[in-house]
Structures are given as C-alpha cells and as structure tokens.
Design an enzyme around this catalytic site. Structure first.
Site, mmCIF file in Angstrom:
data_model
loop_
_atom_site.group_PDB
_atom_site.id
_atom_site.type_symbol
_atom_site.label_atom_id
_atom_site.label_comp_id
_atom_site.label_asym_id
_atom_site.label_seq_id
_atom_site.Cartn_x
_atom_site.Cartn_y
_atom_site.Cartn_z
ATOM 1 N N HIS A 118 11.739 46.083 41.106
ATOM 2 C CA HIS A 118 11.425 46.570 39.763
ATOM 3 C C HIS A 118 10.548 45.489 39.129
ATOM 4 C CE1 HIS A 118 12.174 47.421 35.492
ATOM 5 N NE2 HIS A 118 12.583 48.612 35.861
ATOM 6 N N ASP A 161 18.613 40.471 41.248
ATOM 7 C CA ASP A 161 18.565 41.555 40.272
ATOM 8 C C ASP A 161 19.673 42.538 40.654
ATOM 9 O OD1 ASP A 161 18.097 43.956 39.020
ATOM 10 O OD2 ASP A 161 15.924 43.925 39.326
ATOM 11 N N GLN A 217 20.998 47.609 39.550
ATOM 12 C CA GLN A 217 21.400 48.869 40.195
ATOM 13 C C GLN A 217 22.603 48.693 41.117
ATOM 14 O OE1 GLN A 217 20.220 51.750 39.371
ATOM 15 N NE2 GLN A 217 18.288 51.264 38.369
ATOM 16 N N LYS A 264 23.269 50.564 32.111
ATOM 17 C CA LYS A 264 23.257 51.325 33.369
ATOM 18 C C LYS A 264 24.666 51.465 33.934
ATOM 19 C CE LYS A 264 18.676 49.673 34.727
ATOM 20 N NZ LYS A 264 17.766 50.793 34.538
ATOM 21 N N CYS A 317 8.630 51.708 37.414
ATOM 22 C CA CYS A 317 8.433 50.259 37.213
ATOM 23 C C CYS A 317 8.423 49.527 38.549
ATOM 24 C CB CYS A 317 9.490 49.651 36.298
ATOM 25 S SG CYS A 317 9.523 50.390 34.672
HETATM 26 N N1 PMP Z 1 15.923 45.972 37.869
HETATM 27 C C1 PMP Z 1 16.157 47.197 38.337
HETATM 28 C C2 PMP Z 1 16.373 47.367 39.804
HETATM 29 C C3 PMP Z 1 16.189 48.263 37.449
HETATM 30 O O1 PMP Z 1 16.402 49.499 37.915
HETATM 31 C C4 PMP Z 1 15.987 48.037 36.075
HETATM 32 C C5 PMP Z 1 16.019 49.158 35.058
HETATM 33 N N2 PMP Z 1 15.229 50.250 35.357
HETATM 34 C C6 PMP Z 1 15.757 46.735 35.651
HETATM 35 C C7 PMP Z 1 15.737 45.725 36.562
HETATM 36 C C8 PMP Z 1 15.517 46.412 34.205
HETATM 37 O O2 PMP Z 1 16.663 46.576 33.455
HETATM 38 P P1 PMP Z 1 16.598 46.496 31.849
HETATM 39 O O3 PMP Z 1 15.497 47.419 31.454
HETATM 40 O O4 PMP Z 1 17.941 46.975 31.442
HETATM 41 O O5 PMP Z 1 16.338 45.086 31.504
#
Ligand code: PMP
Length: 406
Positions: free
Chosen positions: A121, A198, A201, A224, A364
């Site tokens: 991401h 990270d 997920q 999430k 993203c």
């Molecule tokens: N990493 C991953 C794998 C994600 O799916 C997401 C959210 N789509 C993020 C980071 C970013 O999370 P946040 O927008 O809550 O900071």
C-alpha cells in the site's frame, strides 16, 4: 460454527433495511462498527470526557485510566513486552511516517539500501521513498510471483546487499497474500536490518504476536478492525523507540523546556505530542474486546471460507480473472478481480445498483497494479459480518455486469 448472521445483528448500519439491502464487501477499506464500539464512544463522551495527563479532578483521572488502560490492553493484545512500546497514532499511515521520519532520518545515510516490496500500500512505500530521496538512500522492491506471493529468491538477493531497513506488509490489501513475516524478519535481522511491518490488513483478521514475529515496528489502524476512524497504533521495540528522536514537537512530549533547549519525555509520550483522541482510543479497546470474544481462529476460518467460495465461483465465470493466491492456501479475505470488457469502476457501479458495496481502483498500490499489468481491479473484501449469501449477491452482480456490457 461461526454464526455470522448473529454477528451481523450487532452492526446497526448493516440492519437499516431498505431495498436492495446493503451487502457490504469493502471492509478492507474500512470496517463497520458493532453497537459495543458505538456504545463505548457514547459512554466515554457522556461520562468521562476530559483531556488526559493534565488534570487532577475525577473526570480527568477517569480519562487517564481509560486512555492508559487501553494502552495496556493493546500491549497484551499484540503481546508487546510493555505498554511503553505502544504509541497511539492517527492510523497506519501516520505510524509508518513516524518511523520513516524519526528512525529513518536518524539512521539512513547516502547510499544506504531500503528494501520494500511491489505489493505495498502506498503508506508503506511512499514514506520510505520520501526519506530515501531526502538522504540519498536507495529503495528496492521485492518482486512478486505469478501467484501473488513475494519472490523469496529476490528478497534474499536484496538482503545480501545489507539493507538498513526492510518495510513490508503482513497481508496484501489487493491480493490477500499473507507474507511469512517471522521468517522474513529473522533473515532481515541476520542481514543487519531493522524491520517495519504494515499490519493494517492483518491485525483485524488474525492473531498477531510481536514478540513471536520479533519485528522492530508494526503499525495498524482501528477503523479496519471494527474500531473508530482516526486512531491507530505503532508498536516499537523498547530499545529501538528509546533511540529515536520525537516526531512532532508540542505538549506532552517534553521533559523540560527552556528558551534555549528542550529535552524529551520518555517513550511512548515522546511520540504523542498534543491532545490525543482519547474517546477513539477507548473505542479501539472495545473493538479489541469484541474481536477477542469472537475468537481469531474462528474469524480467520470464516473469512477464508467466504473468500475461497468467491474465488472459486468468480474464476468459473468466463472472462473473469482473479488475482492473488488460490482458494486452497492460507490467505486473507480480500478478492481482487477483473471482468473482461467492463471497467472495474463500472463493475463496482453496477454492483452498487444491487446494493453490493465493493471497491474499484488501484487500491493505493500503483506499483502492484503495474506488476499485474492492469490499471485497476474490483475488490471484494470479507469480514466477520459477511455470510455466504453475500458471496451469492457478488456473483449475481458480476454476471449482471457482464450482461449489461454484452
Ligand atoms: N496498509 C494497508 C495494507 C492498507 O490496506 C491500508 C488502508 N487501505 C493502509 C496501510 C493505510 O491505513 P490508514 O489509511 O488507516 O492509515
């Protein structure tokens, strides 16, 4: 047996009625919230709302207990050695930016190597790319295999170049791949690198034990995992956090301020400048309680069943390509697919006509889209409140989209 229909009754937003009824398949973007989390927020604001770490009156002390009590709860939840290793942030994005800006700026030098992967991401890639650019470091991304897994040969090849830091996701938000964090971390440490994970997920869907994984940093977001928006967690190993300068300056992060010089508070306060989102921290605590009551083993099994059914049935539709690991391996409940001749956004819009909420776009993860040779996919993601009926609605909707564009 996991009773997803009963779980769904705990989520007011999913029980509003209306026609067509809502089939929510976008939890990887943000999950819905159970009544228990909504009640925790309302209860916080109706009974103990106050700023923290400042007041001596009863409300302030109650807010302190709620805030720091949740820090202890989070530490136990991911098996950190101490609540001091838990920093509250706005979410995964802010947590990773914090690490890149503080640890990165202190430790990375010109010519150093940062290893990430093509499946990240943007929030686990761009902060590292920014700091690498600033200090003149190099960033390399591990490739993926045909089945959407990290190419471990390429990873070992990059580790042989002695990177300073390795930053990657535990679970892909596009492919559903579960990366072998423990093994990859051990290899990275042997190569002398610090590891930043990270877990946006993973933590919502599987038990995560930071001591077992032995990672240096791990980041996740409450929204999430059934919790409120705007709050998240950075876990950092005590010794690593203690070596880092602050991220932002302001209230709460100082030990002593004079006109000439400021010294820093101990961890974790050093990284929590300003008034924190106390109510949202309390909501995160309620979300953890709810998930633990359901049980992660059952959650993972249930999500895998739904994802496997979706993968098998989507793959059987002529003209539909599903990305990521196959149905029969351990994978997360994220299913990305493309329908020949129908743009992913059109698939999503036609599904929406039937009440099915999915995500379409690059998620993203533009470098990953490039590696897959697509500009976008449609993504269905499953969580605790989804049932096998939701998979039926998805399949019917995809077949409908094909008919519309036939
Ligand atoms: N990493 C991953 C794998 C994600 O799916 C997401 C959210 N789509 C993020 C980071 C970013 O999370 P946040 O927008 O809550 O900071």
């Amino acid at each position: 047996m996991f009773d997803a229909a009963a779980v769904k009754r705990d989520f007011p937003i999913l029980n509003q009625g209306g026609a067509p009824p809502l089939t929510f398949l976008d939890s990887a973007a943000s999950s819905q919230k159970p009544q228990a989390v909504i009640d925790a927020l309302v209860n916080y604001y109706t009974t103990i709302n106050s700023n923290v770490h400042r007041g001596v009156y009863k409300l302030a002390v109650a807010a302190d207990h709620a805030y720091d009590g949740t820090r202890e709860h989070v530490a136990r939840f991911i098996n950190a050695t101490s609540p001091d290793e838990i920093v509250f942030t706005r979410g995964t994005t802010e947590a990773i930016n914090l690490v890149a800006a503080t640890w990165g700026r202190t430790n990375l030098r010109e010519g150093d190597l940062v290893v990430s992967t093509v499946m990240e991401h943007h929030s686990c890639f761009v902060p590292w790319q920014m700091i690498a650019l600033e200090v003149g470091a190099r960033i390399e991304a591990v490739r993926i295999t045909e089945s959407g897994e990290l190419d471990q040969d390429h990873y070992r090849e990059l580790l042989s170049q002695n990177p300073k830091v390795v930053a990657f996701t535990q679970v892909s938000n596009v492919l559903g791949t579960i990366n072998p964090v423990k093994e990859m971390t051990a290899q990275a440490h042997a190569a002398g690198a610090v590891v930043c994970i990270d877990a946006a997920q993973s933590v919502p869907h599987m038990a995560v034990d930071v001591q077992d994984l032995d990672v240096d940093f791990l980041a996740f977001s409450a929204h999430k995992m059934l919790g409120p928006m705007g709050i998240g967690v950075l876990y950092g190993k005590r010794s690593v956090l203690e070596s880092m300068p602050p991220y932002q300056g302001g209230g709460s992060m100082i030990r002593k301020v004079t006109l000439e010089k400021t010294t820093w508070a101990d961890i974790p306060s050093r990284f929590e400048a300003g008034t924190p989102s106390v109510g949202d921290v309390v909501g995160l605590g309620a979300a953890i309680d709810y998930l633990q009551d359901l049980g992660y083993a059952d959650i993972a099994r249930h999500e895998h069943e739904l994802a496997a059914a979706a993968i098998i049935r989507l793959s059987a539709i002529p003209g539909v390509t599903v990305y990521g690991p196959p149905a029969d391996v351990a994978r997360a409940g994220v299913v990305s697919f493309v329908v020949d001749g129908v743009h992913p956004h059109d698939v999503a819009a036609l599904l929406d006509e039937r009440g099915v909420a999915v995500r379409a776009g690059h998620h993203c993860a533009q470098p990953l889209m490039k590696a897959l040779g697509v500009t976008a996919t449609t993504r269905a993601s499953f969580y605790v409140y989804n049932t096998i009926d939701d998979v039926d609605r998805l399949i019917e909707g995809v077949e409908y989209a094909q008919r519309v564009f036939a």
